[in-house]
Design an enzyme around this catalytic site. Structure first.
Site, mmCIF file in Angstrom:
data_model
loop_
_atom_site.group_PDB
_atom_site.id
_atom_site.type_symbol
_atom_site.label_atom_id
_atom_site.label_comp_id
_atom_site.label_asym_id
_atom_site.label_seq_id
_atom_site.Cartn_x
_atom_site.Cartn_y
_atom_site.Cartn_z
ATOM 1 C CB SER A 33 -0.852 -0.017 1.274
ATOM 2 O OG SER A 33 -1.503 1.221 1.486
ATOM 3 C CE1 TYR B 154 -4.155 -2.026 5.357
ATOM 4 C CE2 TYR B 154 -3.212 0.120 4.825
ATOM 5 C CZ TYR B 154 -3.844 -1.050 4.426
ATOM 6 O OH TYR B 154 -4.145 -1.246 3.084
HETATM 7 N N1 LIG Z 1 -8.850 -0.304 -0.870
HETATM 8 C C1 LIG Z 1 -7.788 0.455 -0.673
HETATM 9 O O1 LIG Z 1 -7.884 1.689 -0.585
HETATM 10 C C2 LIG Z 1 -6.409 -0.165 -0.582
HETATM 11 C C3 LIG Z 1 -5.298 0.655 -0.794
HETATM 12 C C4 LIG Z 1 -4.013 0.093 -0.731
HETATM 13 C C5 LIG Z 1 -3.869 -1.261 -0.466
HETATM 14 N N2 LIG Z 1 -4.981 -2.031 -0.253
HETATM 15 C C6 LIG Z 1 -4.785 -3.459 -0.004
HETATM 16 O O2 LIG Z 1 -5.329 -4.169 -1.095
HETATM 17 C C7 LIG Z 1 -5.691 -5.486 -0.680
HETATM 18 C C8 LIG Z 1 -7.093 -5.806 -1.174
HETATM 19 O O3 LIG Z 1 -8.015 -4.929 -0.546
HETATM 20 P P1 LIG Z 1 -9.393 -4.468 -1.223
HETATM 21 O O4 LIG Z 1 -9.299 -3.020 -1.450
HETATM 22 O O5 LIG Z 1 -9.741 -5.349 -2.369
HETATM 23 O O6 LIG Z 1 -10.398 -4.702 0.008
HETATM 24 P P2 LIG Z 1 -11.602 -5.726 0.230
HETATM 25 O O7 LIG Z 1 -11.963 -5.616 1.665
HETATM 26 O O8 LIG Z 1 -12.675 -5.472 -0.779
HETATM 27 O O9 LIG Z 1 -10.969 -7.154 -0.118
HETATM 28 C C9 LIG Z 1 -10.158 -7.861 0.787
HETATM 29 C C10 LIG Z 1 -10.513 -9.334 0.700
HETATM 30 O O10 LIG Z 1 -9.647 -10.061 1.565
HETATM 31 C C11 LIG Z 1 -10.429 -11.011 2.285
HETATM 32 N N3 LIG Z 1 -9.750 -11.333 3.540
HETATM 33 C C12 LIG Z 1 -9.572 -10.516 4.612
HETATM 34 N N4 LIG Z 1 -8.933 -11.164 5.592
HETATM 35 C C13 LIG Z 1 -8.697 -12.420 5.135
HETATM 36 C C14 LIG Z 1 -8.064 -13.548 5.694
HETATM 37 N N5 LIG Z 1 -7.590 -13.532 6.952
HETATM 38 N N6 LIG Z 1 -7.958 -14.674 4.946
HETATM 39 C C15 LIG Z 1 -8.460 -14.721 3.685
HETATM 40 N N7 LIG Z 1 -9.094 -13.662 3.122
HETATM 41 C C16 LIG Z 1 -9.209 -12.528 3.831
HETATM 42 C C17 LIG Z 1 -11.755 -10.319 2.477
HETATM 43 O O11 LIG Z 1 -12.817 -11.216 2.797
HETATM 44 C C18 LIG Z 1 -11.945 -9.609 1.152
HETATM 45 O O12 LIG Z 1 -12.598 -10.433 0.214
HETATM 46 C C19 LIG Z 1 -5.524 -5.492 0.832
HETATM 47 O O13 LIG Z 1 -4.296 -6.097 1.167
HETATM 48 C C20 LIG Z 1 -5.478 -4.024 1.194
HETATM 49 O O14 LIG Z 1 -4.788 -3.775 2.396
HETATM 50 C C21 LIG Z 1 -6.243 -1.515 -0.320
#
Ligand SMILES: NC(=O)c1ccc[n+]([C@@H]2O[C@H](COP(=O)([O-])OP(=O)(O)OC[C@H]3O[C@@H](n4cnc5c(N)ncnc54)[C@H](O)[C@@H]3O)[C@@H](O)[C@H]2O)c1
Length: 277
Positions: free
Chosen positions: A154, A167
């Protein structure tokens, strides 16, 4: 002809959001896909995680691209279960060429207000879970002498962020894992890289808890109210990027063209990276 014809991609957090976008993008370019998701809430995560119906929807989207999909309900905190999921993927889909360690959660609180449970859950999911995924996925790649591993960090893994200490620590840690494994397997035909997105238009961002973090002065802030606060976080003044924009970076890192790119981070940052030393 797709860029990933005959390849198999293993994607954690694939029930929705970025993981789903990556799954569909790989399938569209010819890959079969295994999607992993916990499909259940976590007490210290202040918004709902995906459910079984979301995972089934991802499977349907991959199959609609004409590719095979394997869906496994696994929590990435469980190292033995992730190792078993990798073995199942190799058995059922024939190989494991690409691993995307994408699953993650966010939560927030001032440094001194984070509880032991909030810290432990964040590190267990985002850091240990990513380690478990990378450790399991690299084994069949070492046996075959080729592979691509991409981990989702991130922009919070590139700088400090108030209210997100746990985080931020987990996402900086992922970059350490990526650089270390990249060195260990650099001569073995395997690349290991990270993507660092800015805010992405997914359920992780669009929920009342995150809206309140960005609008602490408002009661029950709306999407319209939160949009300018997100715009103010980056030089492009764009509130959030689409998940498919992150997929484009992930697919590049998994591609043949990127075979000499390893140990790197790609920032999809709306210009935020430009302000960093
Ligand atoms: N959305 C943002 O703004 C953003 C920005 C930078 C990085 N990220 C990172 O991107 C990645 C994806 O996030 P997203 O935006 O798609 O969010 P999201 O919440 O839509 O998707 C995350 C997915 O991970 C699954 N998950 C969570 N904990 C889990 C576990 N212990 N075991 C298996 N599955 C698990 C959830 O059920 C969900 O389907 C994450 O690592 C997040 O930290 C997100």
């Amino acid at each position: 002809m797709g860029r990933f014809d005959g390849k198999v991609a293993f994607i954690t957090g694939g029930a929705r959001g970025q993981g789903r976008a990556h799954a569909v993008a790989f399938a569209r370019e010819g890959a079969d896909v295994c999607v992993i998701d916990r499909c259940a809430p976590i007490d210290t995560v202040p918004y709902p995680l995906a459910g079984p119906d979301d995972l089934a929807d991802t499977v349907a989207l991959v199959e609609a691209e004409g590719r095979r999909a394997l869906a496994l309900e696994v929590d990435i905190r469980d190292g033995a279960a992730i190792t078993a999921a990798v073995a199942t993927t190799v058995d059922e889909l024939g190989s494991l060429d690409i691993a995307v360690a994408n699953a993650g959660v966010v939560g927030f609180g001032r440094f001194w207000e984070l509880t032991d449970e909030m810290w432990a859950d964040m590190i267990a999911v985002n850091l240990t879970g990513t380690f478990n995924t990378m450790r399991a996925a690299v084994v069949p790649m070492l046996e075959r002498g080729s592979g691509r591993i991409i981990a989702t960090s991130s922009m919070a893994g590139r700088m400090g962020n108030p209210n997100l200490a746990h985080y931020v620590a987990s996402k900086w840690g992922i970059i350490g894992l990526v650089k270390t494994l990249a060195l260990e397997v650099a001569s073995r035909g395997i690349t290991v890289n990270a993507v660092c997105p800015a805010a992405v238009d997914t359920d992780m961002v669009h929920n009342p808890a995150l809206y309140s973090l960005f609008c602490p002065d408002l009661v029950d802030p709306t999407k319209e109210e939160v949009t300018p606060r997100y715009q103010a976080t980056n030089p492009m003044r764009v509130p959030w990027i689409d998940a498919t924009e992150v997929s484009a970076a992930v697919l590049y890192l998994a591609s043949a063209e990127a075979h000499h790119v390893t140990g790197s981070t790609i920032d999809v940052s709306l210009g935020s990276a430009a302000g960093m030393p």
